[in-house]
Each structure stands twice: as structure tokens, then as C-alpha cells.
Design an enzyme around this catalytic site. Structure first.
Site, PDB file in Angstrom:
ATOM      1  N   HIS A  71       0.745  -1.261  -0.066  1.00  0.00           N
ATOM      2  CA  HIS A  71      -0.047   0.004  -0.065  1.00  0.00           C
ATOM      3  C   HIS A  71       0.959   1.336   0.032  1.00  0.00           C
ATOM      4  O   HIS A  71       0.622   2.240  -0.522  1.00  0.00           O
ATOM      5  CB  HIS A  71      -0.991   0.045   1.289  1.00  0.00           C
ATOM      6  CG  HIS A  71      -2.207  -0.824   1.079  1.00  0.00           C
ATOM      7  ND1 HIS A  71      -3.614  -0.270   1.180  1.00  0.00           N
ATOM      8  CD2 HIS A  71      -2.499  -2.078   0.594  1.00  0.00           C
ATOM      9  CE1 HIS A  71      -4.321  -1.314   0.976  1.00  0.00           C
ATOM     10  NE2 HIS A  71      -3.731  -2.371   0.353  1.00  0.00           N
ATOM     11  N   ASP A  72       1.971   1.252   0.580  1.00  0.00           N
ATOM     12  CA  ASP A  72       3.080   2.474   0.630  1.00  0.00           C
ATOM     13  C   ASP A  72       3.407   2.606  -0.785  1.00  0.00           C
ATOM     14  O   ASP A  72       3.644   3.784  -1.359  1.00  0.00           O
ATOM     15  CB  ASP A  72       4.141   2.116   1.556  1.00  0.00           C
ATOM     16  CG  ASP A  72       4.576   3.771   1.743  1.00  0.00           C
ATOM     17  OD1 ASP A  72       4.096   4.623   1.815  1.00  0.00           O
ATOM     18  OD2 ASP A  72       6.107   3.563   1.982  1.00  0.00           O
ATOM     19  N   VAL A  74       2.312   1.580  -3.828  1.00  0.00           N
ATOM     20  CA  VAL A  74       1.609   1.958  -5.056  1.00  0.00           C
ATOM     21  C   VAL A  74       1.253   3.640  -5.038  1.00  0.00           C
ATOM     22  O   VAL A  74       0.674   4.020  -6.082  1.00  0.00           O
ATOM     23  CB  VAL A  74       0.324   1.264  -4.981  1.00  0.00           C
ATOM     24  CG1 VAL A  74       0.724  -0.316  -5.050  1.00  0.00           C
ATOM     25  CG2 VAL A  74      -0.611   1.345  -4.014  1.00  0.00           C
ATOM     26  N   ASP A  78       7.166   6.191  -0.281  1.00  0.00           N
ATOM     27  CA  ASP A  78       7.493   7.289   0.259  1.00  0.00           C
ATOM     28  C   ASP A  78       7.008   7.335   2.038  1.00  0.00           C
ATOM     29  O   ASP A  78       7.127   8.327   2.380  1.00  0.00           O
ATOM     30  CB  ASP A  78       7.072   8.541  -0.229  1.00  0.00           C
ATOM     31  CG  ASP A  78       5.674   8.333  -0.610  1.00  0.00           C
ATOM     32  OD1 ASP A  78       5.000   7.709   0.100  1.00  0.00           O
ATOM     33  OD2 ASP A  78       5.066   9.373  -1.231  1.00  0.00           O
ATOM     34  N   SER A  80       4.221   7.150   2.890  1.00  0.00           N
ATOM     35  CA  SER A  80       3.000   8.037   3.200  1.00  0.00           C
ATOM     36  C   SER A  80       1.851   7.343   4.161  1.00  0.00           C
ATOM     37  O   SER A  80       1.033   7.761   4.782  1.00  0.00           O
ATOM     38  CB  SER A  80       2.220   8.447   1.722  1.00  0.00           C
ATOM     39  OG  SER A  80       2.130   7.351   1.081  1.00  0.00           O
ATOM     40  N   PRO A 167      -7.321  -1.152  -6.074  1.00  0.00           N
ATOM     41  CA  PRO A 167      -8.402  -1.756  -6.217  1.00  0.00           C
ATOM     42  C   PRO A 167      -9.384  -2.203  -5.197  1.00  0.00           C
ATOM     43  O   PRO A 167      -8.884  -2.785  -4.078  1.00  0.00           O
ATOM     44  CB  PRO A 167      -8.126  -2.999  -7.363  1.00  0.00           C
ATOM     45  CG  PRO A 167      -6.645  -2.521  -7.697  1.00  0.00           C
ATOM     46  CD  PRO A 167      -6.255  -1.635  -6.624  1.00  0.00           C
ATOM     47  N   HIS A 197      -1.685 -12.819  -1.447  1.00  0.00           N
ATOM     48  CA  HIS A 197      -2.623 -13.260  -0.695  1.00  0.00           C
ATOM     49  C   HIS A 197      -2.558 -14.898  -0.286  1.00  0.00           C
ATOM     50  O   HIS A 197      -3.694 -15.278   0.128  1.00  0.00           O
ATOM     51  CB  HIS A 197      -4.002 -12.996  -1.578  1.00  0.00           C
ATOM     52  CG  HIS A 197      -4.452 -11.717  -1.485  1.00  0.00           C
ATOM     53  ND1 HIS A 197      -5.322 -11.154  -2.276  1.00  0.00           N
ATOM     54  CD2 HIS A 197      -4.018 -10.640  -0.917  1.00  0.00           C
ATOM     55  CE1 HIS A 197      -5.639  -9.789  -2.323  1.00  0.00           C
ATOM     56  NE2 HIS A 197      -4.901  -9.263  -1.117  1.00  0.00           N
ATOM     57  N   ASP A 252      -5.187 -18.803   3.021  1.00  0.00           N
ATOM     58  CA  ASP A 252      -4.829 -20.087   2.646  1.00  0.00           C
ATOM     59  C   ASP A 252      -4.718 -20.728   3.918  1.00  0.00           C
ATOM     60  O   ASP A 252      -3.885 -20.725   5.032  1.00  0.00           O
ATOM     61  CB  ASP A 252      -3.294 -19.893   2.366  1.00  0.00           C
ATOM     62  CG  ASP A 252      -2.327 -21.362   1.917  1.00  0.00           C
ATOM     63  OD1 ASP A 252      -3.171 -22.317   2.436  1.00  0.00           O
ATOM     64  OD2 ASP A 252      -1.680 -21.349   1.344  1.00  0.00           O
ATOM     65  N   ASP A 260       3.688 -18.909  -0.157  1.00  0.00           N
ATOM     66  CA  ASP A 260       4.118 -19.794  -1.170  1.00  0.00           C
ATOM     67  C   ASP A 260       3.218 -19.739  -2.320  1.00  0.00           C
ATOM     68  O   ASP A 260       2.266 -19.064  -2.167  1.00  0.00           O
ATOM     69  CB  ASP A 260       4.340 -21.536  -0.534  1.00  0.00           C
ATOM     70  CG  ASP A 260       2.970 -21.609   0.035  1.00  0.00           C
ATOM     71  OD1 ASP A 260       1.821 -21.112  -0.148  1.00  0.00           O
ATOM     72  OD2 ASP A 260       2.724 -22.522   0.975  1.00  0.00           O
TER      73      ASP A 260
END
Ligand code: HEM
Ligand SMILES: *[C@@H]1O[C@H](CO)[C@@H](O)[C@H](O)[C@H]1NC(C)=O
Ligand SMILES: *[C@@H]1O[C@H](CO)[C@@H](O)[C@H](O)[C@H]1NC(C)=O
Length: 333
Positions: A71-72, A74, A78, A80, A167, A197, A252, A260
Site C-alpha cells: 500500500h505504501d 503504489v 515514500d 505516506s 482496487p 494473498h 490459505d 508460497d
């Protein structure tokens, strides 16, 4: 004569200095040995800290770490993402975005920074700490070792609108690929990154649209029953603690703390939890990569590694831009 030679040397040195400056600007200003003098042990300190967390009751923090890093990155790698909303009394920040669903433990990034600062105070940015901690979490959970360039600086800006571009759980393959493309990540890289994920959890709110009002026919029926069991609709909506929103399922269940290629094998069995995951097996652009990674863990690891490096270098601040934040959740005063 001597002074003319001196002048010439000065000019040559100046030209060399200016051209190497240009070279640094032409690249992104990051390098593998950025802290070679100022904090040579930073990587080991971060890896040791993450390993210690992984072997503690707070092991789920290590899962979340890879999501914080993603998340940082994309919105520019920096730092944020780590800024608390109360830094911006008049603005909404990334923390106010719906992309924050299920986000947890990010205050621990500050603890990792404190551990590094104990060795070399005030040298390493929160952006670097987070990028390297994310890489460490990947390695500690069984994923590839990701060599990282460093030298990122911390931003003083964090916008809700930037995080809103991440997304939703219901994203289509079109939306997924369109999101990754401007970040320099192609289809192979995008599918590989979704392997994140392989760990962690999803709350009912992130997949209930696949259950109600009508069961998503693409779900394997046995698996659908498991999801329905975890997220029964008949729960009073105003019960305060509303399990429709707070119950979760492991992405998972077989190896929730191991990064994995199980994730891709489960997708092929129609066991993808969120729509964004499942969509990838029904699209001719992404299905070949799901199959490839399901069959070959090494190809997945390599592709994941390259995509992680690339994302971690997206729109970085370097040189004199931004600041080295003292506390990762707070702008410097
Ligand atoms: C770009 C498409 C993506 C979408 C739409 C997406 C969506 C989500 C959502 C909605 C959740 C929260 C689930 C919940 O708690 O209800 C989640 C969790 C998570 N995501 Fe993603 N994600 C994406 C990409 C990634 C990538 C590229 C990574 C890392 C490489 C990642 C790593 C994680 C992890 C580890 C969790 C679980 C966090 C935890 O259990 O604490 N995601 N994702
Ligand atoms: C993670 O921590 C939980 C809670 O303390 C524990 O039950 C579990 O066994 C740990 N898992 C691993 C792989 O260390
Ligand atoms: C506040 O929001 C505006 C508009 O989105 C933006 O241009 C500005 O940079 C933000 N300020 C801070 C301090 O984040």
C-alpha cells in the site's frame, strides 16, 4: 602555469561532479550501498526484528507487513501509508481510504524503525524501513530473498484519493491490470504480486457479495459452504459487533503464515476467497500465469521478487526531497 593547471583540474572535477549528479538523477537515486558508511547493519537489524516477531505471538504482524509495504509503494514508496490521519486536520489521508479494510498492526513499523535508530539514529527513513521490512517479511515467511536498493526519503503528504486508487476486493481483471500497468508491472508481475494473498485473512465484508443475495456459481460448492458458515447472513445488523463485517477467513488455511504458491493451486480449485482473486482463473490473460505459478514455485518467486523491487522504487523521494521522519506515524515538527 600552476594556476592554469589548477583551474583545469577544477573544471574537470566540476564537470565530473555535475555529470555524475545527472547520472544519479537519471536513475532513481537509490542504491544498494546507500547506508554502507552511515548504517551498514540496517538490513540485518530489520531482518532480525522481523524474525523475532515471526517467532512470537504477534506473528500475524509479519503477514500484515507485506500489505503495508504494498500500500505504501503504489502511491510512491515514500512512507505516506504510515502517517496517522491526525497529521492532517484539514485533509483526509490514506488512512481514511476504504482501502484500509482489515489493515492491522501498522504501528509496529515504528518499532522496527526504533530498533534501527538504536544503532544509527536518524539515518534511515520510514519509507526504507517499510520497504526493507516488507522484503524481510517475504523472506521470513518462506518467500524469495529480495535485494533492495535504499535511500528513500519520507513524504509530508498522504492523500485519501491516492489510496482510493487501490482496487476493491471485487476488482475485475481489467481493473487489476489497469491499476498495475502505470506502476510498470505487466500481467506476469501483477498475477505474481497477488500471491501476497497466500497469507493473511479476508473479512466477510470483502467477499459477502459472492454469497448474497445469490451464491457466486464460480465458487466450488464445498468451499462456498465453508464461506457461508463463516458469514451467515442472519445476524442482526445493529448488534454492535457485527460478524458480517468482522468474521474472517484465512486466505490459505493450510499455511496461513507461509508465503508460497499454494495460493495459485487453491485458485485453480475455485477456492479463491475474494472476487479479485477468483477472477484471475476466468480470464485468458491471467489464467496462464496462475497455472504457471501453481506448477513452478521458483518462477513465481523470481517474478514476485522483480515486481516487488520495481514497485518499491516507484516515485521515490531522494536527495534533499522530503525528510527523514523521526516517528513513522508523525510528520517532523
Ligand atoms: C491490487 C489488487 C489487490 C486487491 C483488490 C486487494 C484486496 C485486499 C483486501 C480487500 C484485503 C482485506 C481483506 C479483509 O481484511 O477483509 C486484502 C488483504 C491482504 N492483502 Fe491484498 N489486495 C490486492 C493486492 C495485494 C498485494 C499485491 C499484496 C502483497 C503482495 C497484498 C497483500 C495482502 C495481505 C497480506 C492481506 C492480508 C492482511 C492481513 O491479514 O493482515 N494484496 N487485500
Ligand atoms: C503464531 O502465533 C499464534 C498465537 O500465539 C500461535 O498459536 C501459532 O502457533 C503461531 N504460528 C507460528 C507458525 O509460529
Ligand atoms: C491536502 O489536499 C490537497 C488536495 O487534495 C492537496 O493538494 C494537498 O497537498 C494536501 N495537503 C497535505 C498537507 O497533504
Amino acid at each position: 602555469m600552476a594556476s592554469r593547471v589548477g583551474a583545469l583540474v577544477t573544471v574537470v572535477v566540476l564537470v565530473w561532479a555535475v555529470s555524475s549528479l545527472n547520472m544519479a538523477e537519471a536513475g532513481n537515486g537509490l542504491s544498494a550501498d546507500f547506508y554502507a558508511k552511515s548504517c551498514p547493519q540496517y538490513e540485518k537489524i530489520i531482518y532480525d526484528y522481523v524474525t523475532k516477531l515471526y517467532n512470537s505471538p504477534k506473528n500475524n504482524t509479519v503477514i500484515s507487513m507485506i500489505r503495508w509495504a504494498f500500500h505504501d509503494f503504489v502511491n510512491g514508496a515514500d512512507g505516506s501509508f504510515l502517517l496517522r490521519s491526525d497529521n492532517f486536520p484539514n485533509n483526509q489521508s490514506e488512512k481514511d481510504s476504504v482501502a484500509q479494510v482489515g489493515m492491522r498492526n501498522s504501528k509496529y513499523a515504528g518499532d522496527i524503525k526504533l530498533a534501527v535508530d538504536a544503532y544509527c539514529p536518524g539515518v534511515i527513513s520510514c519509507a526504507d524501513t517499510l520497504a526493507v521490512a516488507g522484503a524481510a517479511s517475504v523472506k521470513v515467511m518462506g518467500g524469495p530473498y529480495i535485494p533492495m536498493k535504499v535511500g528513500r526519503r519520507d513524504t509530508r503528504i498522504s492523500l485519501k484519493s491516492s489510496a482510493d486508487k487501490i482496487p476493491r476486493s471485487t476488482a475485475t481483471v481489467d481493473e487489476l491490470l489497469a491499476f498495475f500497468k502505470p506502476l510498470g508491472i505487466d500481467t506476469a508481475g501483477a498475477v505474481a504480486m497477488m500471491g501476497g494473498h497466500s497469507v493473511g485473512r479476508a473479512h466477510c465484508v470483502s467477499f459477502k457479495a459472492r454469497l448474497y443475495p445469490k451464491l457466486d456459481p464460480k465458487l466450488d460448492l464445498k468451499f462456498a459452504k465453508k464461506l457461508l458458515n463463516r458469514c451467515p447472513l442472519k445476524i442482526p445488523l445493529n448488534s454492535g459487533f457485527n460478524p458480517i463485517h468482522f468474521t474472517y477467513i484465512r486466505n490459505d488455511p493450510f499455511s496461513p503464515l507461509t508465503l508460497d504458491n499454494h495460493y495459485f493451486q487453491e485458485l485453480l480449485k475455485r477456492h479463491g476467497v475474494m472476487k479479485v482473486d477468483d477472477n484471475m482463473i476466468w480470464d485468458p490473460r491471467t489464467l496462464p500465469y496462475v497455472k504457471l505459478y501453481a506448477n513452478d514455485a521458483n518462477v513465481w518467486k523470481k517474478t514476485f521478487m522483480l515486481a516487488y523491487q520495481k514497485l518499491s522504487e516507484y516515485k521515490v523521494l531522494t536527495g534533499t526531497q522530503g525528510e527523514i521522519r523521526r516517528k513513522c506515524s508523525l510528520l517532523n515538527k
